[in-house]
Design a protein around this motif. Sequence first.
Motif, PDB file in Angstrom:
ATOM      1  N   LYS A   1      -4.052 -38.181 -29.393  1.00 51.43           N
ATOM      2  CA  LYS A   1      -5.076 -39.091 -29.905  1.00 51.43           C
ATOM      3  C   LYS A   1      -5.201 -40.306 -29.010  1.00 51.43           C
ATOM      4  CE  LYS A   1      -4.541 -37.674 -34.734  1.00 51.43           C
ATOM      5  NZ  LYS A   1      -3.585 -36.578 -34.452  1.00 51.43           N
ATOM      6  N   GLY A   2      -6.401 -40.824 -28.918  1.00 45.56           N
ATOM      7  CA  GLY A   2      -6.673 -42.008 -28.116  1.00 45.56           C
ATOM      8  C   GLY A   2      -7.063 -43.191 -28.983  1.00 45.56           C
ATOM      9  N   GLU A   3      -7.677 -44.200 -28.347  1.00 46.59           N
ATOM     10  CA  GLU A   3      -7.968 -45.450 -29.047  1.00 46.59           C
ATOM     11  C   GLU A   3      -9.454 -45.658 -29.335  1.00 46.59           C
ATOM     12  OE1 GLU A   3      -6.856 -48.793 -26.672  1.00 46.59           O
ATOM     13  OE2 GLU A   3      -7.772 -48.003 -24.835  1.00 46.59           O
ATOM     14  N   TYR A   4     -10.290 -44.658 -29.013  1.00 45.54           N
ATOM     15  CA  TYR A   4     -11.727 -44.843 -29.200  1.00 45.54           C
ATOM     16  C   TYR A   4     -12.262 -44.035 -30.376  1.00 45.54           C
ATOM     17  CZ  TYR A   4     -11.692 -47.123 -24.659  1.00 45.54           C
ATOM     18  OH  TYR A   4     -11.432 -47.986 -23.626  1.00 45.54           O
ATOM     19  N   LEU A   5     -13.402 -44.493 -30.879  1.00 48.77           N
ATOM     20  CA  LEU A   5     -14.158 -43.796 -31.919  1.00 48.77           C
ATOM     21  C   LEU A   5     -15.518 -43.430 -31.347  1.00 48.77           C
ATOM     22  CD1 LEU A   5     -13.459 -46.250 -34.898  1.00 48.77           C
ATOM     23  CD2 LEU A   5     -12.226 -44.136 -34.355  1.00 48.77           C
TER      24      LEU A   5
ATOM     25  N   GLU B   1      -9.655 -44.781 -19.540  1.00 50.85           N
ATOM     26  CA  GLU B   1      -9.806 -43.915 -20.708  1.00 50.85           C
ATOM     27  C   GLU B   1     -11.258 -43.858 -21.173  1.00 50.85           C
ATOM     28  OE1 GLU B   1      -7.440 -41.915 -22.292  1.00 50.85           O
ATOM     29  OE2 GLU B   1      -6.505 -42.349 -20.361  1.00 50.85           O
ATOM     30  N   LEU B   2     -11.957 -44.977 -21.104  1.00 48.80           N
ATOM     31  CA  LEU B   2     -13.372 -44.992 -21.482  1.00 48.80           C
ATOM     32  C   LEU B   2     -14.186 -44.186 -20.482  1.00 48.80           C
ATOM     33  CD1 LEU B   2     -15.685 -45.963 -23.272  1.00 48.80           C
ATOM     34  CD2 LEU B   2     -15.753 -48.080 -21.933  1.00 48.80           C
ATOM     35  N   ARG B   3     -13.852 -44.314 -19.198  1.00 44.58           N
ATOM     36  CA  ARG B   3     -14.549 -43.534 -18.167  1.00 44.58           C
ATOM     37  C   ARG B   3     -14.416 -42.037 -18.433  1.00 44.58           C
ATOM     38  NH1 ARG B   3     -12.455 -40.997 -13.791  1.00 44.58           N
ATOM     39  NH2 ARG B   3     -10.504 -42.195 -13.814  1.00 44.58           N
ATOM     40  N   LEU B   4     -13.223 -41.600 -18.725  1.00 43.65           N
ATOM     41  CA  LEU B   4     -12.994 -40.178 -18.958  1.00 43.65           C
ATOM     42  C   LEU B   4     -13.716 -39.694 -20.207  1.00 43.65           C
ATOM     43  CD1 LEU B   4      -9.209 -40.104 -18.040  1.00 43.65           C
ATOM     44  CD2 LEU B   4     -11.082 -39.092 -16.708  1.00 43.65           C
ATOM     45  N   LEU B   5     -13.784 -40.531 -21.233  1.00 44.83           N
ATOM     46  CA  LEU B   5     -14.507 -40.169 -22.450  1.00 44.83           C
ATOM     47  C   LEU B   5     -15.999 -40.020 -22.165  1.00 44.83           C
ATOM     48  CD1 LEU B   5     -14.907 -39.729 -25.462  1.00 44.83           C
ATOM     49  CD2 LEU B   5     -14.744 -42.220 -25.778  1.00 44.83           C
ATOM     50  N   ILE B   6     -16.575 -40.954 -21.435  1.00 43.53           N
ATOM     51  CA  ILE B   6     -18.002 -40.880 -21.105  1.00 43.53           C
ATOM     52  C   ILE B   6     -18.293 -39.635 -20.275  1.00 43.53           C
ATOM     53  CG2 ILE B   6     -19.854 -41.988 -19.789  1.00 43.53           C
ATOM     54  CD1 ILE B   6     -18.594 -44.692 -20.647  1.00 43.53           C
TER      55      ILE B   6
END
Length: 336
Positions: free
Chosen positions: A108-112, A26-31
């Motif tokens: 919604k996801g878990e990052y800000l 999920e962090l990879r996709l956000l970046i």
Amino acid sequence: MPNPGPSLSRFLIEQQRLPGSTCPAELRLLIETIARACKVINHAISKGALGDVLGSLGSENVQGEVQKKLDVIANDLLLDSNEWGGHLAGMASEEMEAIHLIPNRYPKGEYLLLFDPIDGSSNVDVDLTVGTIFSILLAPEDSAGRDVEERDFLQPGRRQVAAGYAIYGPQTLLVLTVGSGVYEFTLDSEIGSWRLTDGPLTIPAGNREFAINMARRRQWSPAITRFVEDRLQGSEGPLGEDYNMRWTASMVADVHRILKRGGVFLYPADHRAGGRGKLRLLYEANPMAFLIEQAGGAASDGAKRILDAEPIGLHQRIGVILGDKAEVAAASGARS
């Protein structure tokens, strides 16, 4: 021509596969989404007057600063690009007074995500380097099942899970950390891909160079004044060394130079105003401090580690000294 490294996507997937990875899917996709938005911002900047992105709007942001057209354009691009992907619980921007909630029509996801859409925007109209800075946090566990609130963003910088900046200069670069070193990617405009071109970056030690806004000298503490004066005296002064001074009026450009060449960047708090700083803790100081520490440097507000500062508001300001560990210690240790 040297062979470039892997694409940003491949690099992040490889990071994701490492044992104890700090870069889940999920962090990879956000970046990757942020990086795509930065490509669009770069295209807007490159068009300049032809794209009607120069000049001011005549309005002010929450900081009381006159907004450039590009500030608003880049802010909207980052919001629009990131709100639908399902990776975020909310966003905050230097250009907006309040946080931006993810619309109910999107998952919604878990990052800000926190960002300064255009750092150094005063440089745009004269064709100098500007950038985009971003910081990523995990939303608190107790925010599950509710809309995030401002207090959820008020986390110390040491809790960042990723941070980086895009720099729009002679080359367009993306500099990134996910907590396992700092890496530089160059945008290949012919194929639209970010390619790894340097890293892990380590700040070269011992470079006699500093970046500071001399026009604010009257605001410095006696300790910072002594620090700068000792270096201005060069080989004839108490340090016996000649120093170079650089100032770009774009934090991204000045910090990137330090990451690549060494030295120290200073934007100290106003000694006359009870320690009021100029740079924003959440949008500028924290992400840059994370990058600098990941590259072997140090980042201080003049008294303590920036990443340990406890935020009290979205637009809190702080003094900043970062770069070579020895120079940061000299500037911070002499505080009076």
